[in-house]
Design an enzyme around this catalytic site. Structure first.
Site, PDB file in Angstrom:
ATOM      1  N   HIS A  58       0.864  -1.198   0.000  1.00  0.00           N
ATOM      2  CA  HIS A  58       0.000   0.000   0.000  1.00  0.00           C
ATOM      3  C   HIS A  58       0.894   1.239   0.000  1.00  0.00           C
ATOM      4  O   HIS A  58       1.224   1.785   1.046  1.00  0.00           O
ATOM      5  CB  HIS A  58      -0.933  -0.006   1.213  1.00  0.00           C
ATOM      6  CG  HIS A  58      -1.922  -1.119   1.168  1.00  0.00           C
ATOM      7  ND1 HIS A  58      -3.215  -0.955   0.707  1.00  0.00           N
ATOM      8  CD2 HIS A  58      -1.797  -2.435   1.479  1.00  0.00           C
ATOM      9  CE1 HIS A  58      -3.848  -2.122   0.761  1.00  0.00           C
ATOM     10  NE2 HIS A  58      -2.998  -3.036   1.222  1.00  0.00           N
ATOM     11  N   GLN A 101     -11.088   0.530  -0.821  1.00  0.00           N
ATOM     12  CA  GLN A 101     -10.832   0.219   0.597  1.00  0.00           C
ATOM     13  C   GLN A 101     -12.111   0.118   1.429  1.00  0.00           C
ATOM     14  O   GLN A 101     -12.239  -0.724   2.308  1.00  0.00           O
ATOM     15  CB  GLN A 101      -9.912   1.298   1.186  1.00  0.00           C
ATOM     16  CG  GLN A 101      -9.730   1.261   2.686  1.00  0.00           C
ATOM     17  CD  GLN A 101      -8.814   0.149   3.167  1.00  0.00           C
ATOM     18  OE1 GLN A 101      -7.597   0.239   3.036  1.00  0.00           O
ATOM     19  NE2 GLN A 101      -9.392  -0.903   3.716  1.00  0.00           N
ATOM     20  N   HIS A 161      -8.161  -8.146  -2.107  1.00  0.00           N
ATOM     21  CA  HIS A 161      -8.100  -8.464  -0.689  1.00  0.00           C
ATOM     22  C   HIS A 161      -9.278  -9.407  -0.458  1.00  0.00           C
ATOM     23  O   HIS A 161     -10.424  -9.033  -0.720  1.00  0.00           O
ATOM     24  CB  HIS A 161      -8.282  -7.213   0.157  1.00  0.00           C
ATOM     25  CG  HIS A 161      -7.077  -6.332   0.224  1.00  0.00           C
ATOM     26  ND1 HIS A 161      -6.575  -5.678  -0.869  1.00  0.00           N
ATOM     27  CD2 HIS A 161      -6.279  -6.004   1.276  1.00  0.00           C
ATOM     28  CE1 HIS A 161      -5.503  -4.980  -0.489  1.00  0.00           C
ATOM     29  NE2 HIS A 161      -5.308  -5.158   0.799  1.00  0.00           N
ATOM     30  N   GLU A 213      -9.837 -11.359   4.494  1.00  0.00           N
ATOM     31  CA  GLU A 213      -8.848 -10.940   5.506  1.00  0.00           C
ATOM     32  C   GLU A 213      -9.589 -10.844   6.834  1.00  0.00           C
ATOM     33  O   GLU A 213      -9.970  -9.758   7.288  1.00  0.00           O
ATOM     34  CB  GLU A 213      -8.192  -9.604   5.129  1.00  0.00           C
ATOM     35  CG  GLU A 213      -7.014  -9.266   6.048  1.00  0.00           C
ATOM     36  CD  GLU A 213      -6.343  -7.945   5.713  1.00  0.00           C
ATOM     37  OE1 GLU A 213      -6.829  -7.232   4.825  1.00  0.00           O
ATOM     38  OE2 GLU A 213      -5.332  -7.627   6.371  1.00  0.00           O
ATOM     39  N   ASP A 265       2.892  -5.752   2.343  1.00  0.00           N
ATOM     40  CA  ASP A 265       1.590  -5.156   2.669  1.00  0.00           C
ATOM     41  C   ASP A 265       1.733  -3.727   3.206  1.00  0.00           C
ATOM     42  O   ASP A 265       1.202  -2.788   2.629  1.00  0.00           O
ATOM     43  CB  ASP A 265       0.808  -6.032   3.657  1.00  0.00           C
ATOM     44  CG  ASP A 265      -0.698  -5.762   3.647  1.00  0.00           C
ATOM     45  OD1 ASP A 265      -1.162  -4.924   2.861  1.00  0.00           O
ATOM     46  OD2 ASP A 265      -1.416  -6.413   4.440  1.00  0.00           O
ATOM     47  N   TRP A 298      -1.693   0.448   9.795  1.00  0.00           N
ATOM     48  CA  TRP A 298      -1.848  -0.958  10.132  1.00  0.00           C
ATOM     49  C   TRP A 298      -0.595  -1.579  10.735  1.00  0.00           C
ATOM     50  O   TRP A 298      -0.651  -2.624  11.373  1.00  0.00           O
ATOM     51  CB  TRP A 298      -2.250  -1.753   8.876  1.00  0.00           C
ATOM     52  CG  TRP A 298      -3.579  -1.335   8.337  1.00  0.00           C
ATOM     53  CD1 TRP A 298      -4.806  -1.818   8.722  1.00  0.00           C
ATOM     54  CD2 TRP A 298      -3.837  -0.327   7.360  1.00  0.00           C
ATOM     55  NE1 TRP A 298      -5.793  -1.166   8.043  1.00  0.00           N
ATOM     56  CE2 TRP A 298      -5.243  -0.252   7.195  1.00  0.00           C
ATOM     57  CE3 TRP A 298      -3.033   0.523   6.597  1.00  0.00           C
ATOM     58  CZ2 TRP A 298      -5.849   0.632   6.313  1.00  0.00           C
ATOM     59  CZ3 TRP A 298      -3.631   1.401   5.716  1.00  0.00           C
ATOM     60  CH2 TRP A 298      -5.030   1.454   5.576  1.00  0.00           C
TER      61      TRP A 298
HETATM   62 FE   FE2 Z   1      -3.376  -5.087   1.827  1.00  0.00          FE
END
Ligand code: FE2
Length: 427
Positions: A61, A154, A212, A215, A311, A317
């Site tokens: 990202h 997202q 994605h 997750e 990632d 995150w």
């Molecule tokens: Fe991701």
């Protein structure tokens, strides 16, 4: 006259004392021992060290990187607080700051021999500011990093008003791959609907897909099944990737015994993100705490191409990271318990050749005809490279030197007597 000749190199497949010849940015010869009559403008003696294809990160990202602490840190450490935090940050983002942070990260990447990155870019906001910023970065780094962009909704392509229109616009602006986040849509049914819509869009536009997917620690999050089905139905075999797939960690074994052959049959690749999965998943557990990473060795054994991604680096995150794909592979082999020799080599491949395959990169490798893009590591083989997260001595792209570092050594004074250690097993 060759442009570059590398001698006495070890290669990832175990071959030793190899010479690699380069002309016009391509590998023109790979031979054991000296190449007869070879003359080169520059010769580099690898002295038995490992010459590897460059590292590739198939899941990143770039729009969020190096934003750690803006506007605050993730206190709970959960995926959901990270998404909420990114939502707080987004209205304050300025394109020039995002570009600056991304370019800094790309410098780190080059120093670590990471020369290809697939980055998801948030398309949720209709302004598409992150998309425009990352397209600018892609242009600026084109001579040294292959930056592939994924249109990533997202906040959910259906959950966000106008989400599909924004995503389509991102593709029109030049984004390469169709993304998605089915487990974040409002319901399981909406998640499945998003997978169908996005795969149809990719099929219509001839794009790759990288979602994605699942997750989550919820064993009933089964969007990967729909992704495999839609891939099959639309003839997208070999063009689709399921990223994360962490719910597979918690699924029932019987169901997985049906699922993995379906993924393999559809030619869907998998990307695990070990540093992030081990950090974000299992946060609702007491003890025992689940690891959360998908079933890497089982997927590999089932014939699925599995790669590892970084990632996140210093973002809402994840507070750590440095663009080092050896750190990613090192964590991956621990979490997956892939400690056999074959398992460790597979983990090395997960951040080199397998990652390149997921990204559909052309010319990646150390065969004649491949790009002369490679990394000289201060290690004798791939396992030692993993063990040491080895120093990158030199990094080349298309035969041009991009980065170099001095050998890592430590000067010791044991009982007052000086000695030197190189941290490796063989002199
Ligand atoms: Fe991701």
């Amino acid at each position: 006259m060759l442009d570059l000749l590398i001698t006495h190199a070890s290669l990832p497949d175990g071959r030793k004392n190899m010479s690699v010849a380069v002309q016009n940015g391509k590998i023109v010869d790979v031979t054991e021992g000296p190449i007869d009559g070879a003359q080169a403008r520059e010769t580099v003696d690898a002295r038995g060290y490992l010459l590897s294809p460059p590292f590739c990160d198939p899941h990143f990202h770039m729009d969020a990187t190096l934003s750690y602490g803006l506007p605050r840190v993730n206190e709970s450490g959960t995926l959901l607080e990270g998404i909420a935090l990114w939502g707080e940050l987004k209205p304050t983002l300025r394109a020039e700051d995002m570009i600056e942070r991304a370019l800094t990260y790309c410098d780190w990447a080059v120093a670590k021999g990471l020369l290809a990155i697939r980055s998801h870019v948030d398309t949720s906001d209709p302004s598409l500011l992150p998309v425009r910023a990352m397209l600018e970065v892609k242009k600026r780094v084109a001579s040294y990093i292959d930056l592939q962009l994924v249109a990533f909704p997202q906040d959910g392509v259906l959950r966000t008003r106008g989400g599909l229109d924004s995503l389509k616009q991102a593709l029109d602006l030049g984004v390469d791959v169709v993304g998605g986040i089915p487990h974040f849509e409002r319901t399981m049914a909406q998640g499945a609907e998003s997978v169908r819509l996005l795969c149809e869009l990719a099929a219509q536009q001839g794009k790759l897909v990288d979602m994605h997917c699942d997750e989550s620690d919820d064993p009933l999050s089964r969007h990967i099944e729909t992704l495999a089905y839609e891939t099959q139905r639309l003839g997208l075999q070999g063009r689709v990737t399921g990223s994360h797939l962490t719910s597979m960690h918690s699924m029932d074994n019987y169901y997985v015994s049906k699922l993995i052959p379906l993924i393999a049959e559809a030619g869907v690749s998998a990307v695990a993100n070990p540093l992030i999965n081990i950090t974000l998943q299992g946060r609702h557990d007491t003890y025992p705490k689940r690891r959360g990473m998908t079933r890497v060795p089982e997927l590999m054994a089932g014939g699925v191409t599995v790669a590892f991604g970084h990632d996140c680096v210093m973002d809402p995150w994840y507070s750590l990271g440095s663009g080092d794909m050896l750190e990613v592979a090192h964590m991956g082999l621990h979490v997956a318990q892939m400690t056999s020799q074959q398992g460790m080599r597979a983990c090395y491949n997960a951040v080199t050749t397998h990652a390149a395959k997921v990204m559909h990169l052309q010319g990646h490798g150390l065969e004649v005809g491949c790009d002369a893009s490679f990394v000289l590591l201060q290690a004798r083989d791939t396992i030692e490279a993993l063990r040491l997260r080895a120093n990158r001595l030199k990094v080349w792209k298309h035969g041009t030197l991009l980065a170099s570092a001095a050998e890592a050594t430590a000067q010791l004074l044991i009982d007052g007597r000086p000695s030197t250690t190189h941290y490796r097993t063989q002199p």
